[in-house]
Design a protein around this motif. Structure first.
Motif, short mmCIF file in Angstrom:
data_model
loop_
_atom_site.label_atom_id
_atom_site.label_comp_id
_atom_site.label_asym_id
_atom_site.label_seq_id
_atom_site.Cartn_x
_atom_site.Cartn_y
_atom_site.Cartn_z
N VAL A 12 66.30 20.77 46.77
CA VAL A 12 65.45 21.64 45.16
C VAL A 12 64.80 22.75 45.38
O VAL A 12 64.84 22.89 44.27
N SER A 13 64.50 22.96 47.18
CA SER A 13 63.76 24.17 47.05
C SER A 13 64.51 25.26 46.37
O SER A 13 64.31 26.78 45.77
N LYS A 16 65.24 25.73 43.21
CA LYS A 16 63.89 25.70 41.93
C LYS A 16 63.85 26.94 42.10
O LYS A 16 64.05 27.70 40.46
N ALA A 19 67.09 28.41 39.73
CA ALA A 19 66.87 27.76 37.98
C ALA A 19 66.05 29.09 37.39
O ALA A 19 65.55 29.28 36.50
N LYS A 20 64.98 29.58 38.30
CA LYS A 20 63.87 30.81 37.81
C LYS A 20 64.72 32.09 37.66
O LYS A 20 65.10 32.30 36.85
N GLU A 43 64.96 17.34 39.40
CA GLU A 43 63.65 17.32 40.68
C GLU A 43 63.49 19.06 40.79
O GLU A 43 62.19 19.35 40.64
N ALA A 44 64.16 20.04 39.71
CA ALA A 44 64.03 21.51 40.44
C ALA A 44 63.69 21.64 39.74
O ALA A 44 63.08 23.29 39.51
N GLY A 45 62.93 20.84 38.19
CA GLY A 45 62.21 21.55 37.10
C GLY A 45 62.86 22.49 35.71
O GLY A 45 62.58 22.72 35.26
#
Length: 105
Positions: A12-13, A16, A19-20, A43-45
């Motif tokens: 997940v981290s 994140k 994804a950014k 969960e990762a946004g």
């Protein structure tokens, strides 16, 4: 990135960050992990409305492409579960219709 890497919570981290920084994520061997991938991405946004494409038998006469949104990805698991699949996540998927039209001409 392989789909198998997304089965742990530590992914997940990592997601994140990806994804950014990345416009498009491509996940190899996604067929067995579709529901987990969807969960980890959310969960990762990652936006639920982000386009996704599942590709099976890429470049073969039996190629199959299913385009949807991340929020519906889990529903595709019945069709693709266990089958080798490439998952593309991101706005790039929106170009697939245009590209497929050009290759069919």
């Amino acid at each position: 990135l392989t789909a198998h890497e997304l089965t742990s919570m530590s992914s997940v981290s990592r997601l994140k960050g990806l994804a950014k920084s990345a416009d498009t994520l491509v996940l190899f061997m996604a067929g067995l992990e579709i529901k987990k991938i969807q969960l980890r991405l959310l969960e990762a946004g990652v936006s639920p409305s982000l386009p996704v494409a599942l590709i099976q038998d890429g470049s073969l006469p039996t190629q199959s492409i299913c385009v949807s949104k991340l929020k519906f990805l889990g529903k595709l698991s019945k069709k693709y579960n266990g089958r080798p699949s490439l998952l593309v996540v991101g706005r790039t998927v929106s170009l697939s219709r245009v590209l497929l039209k050009k290759t069919r001409k």
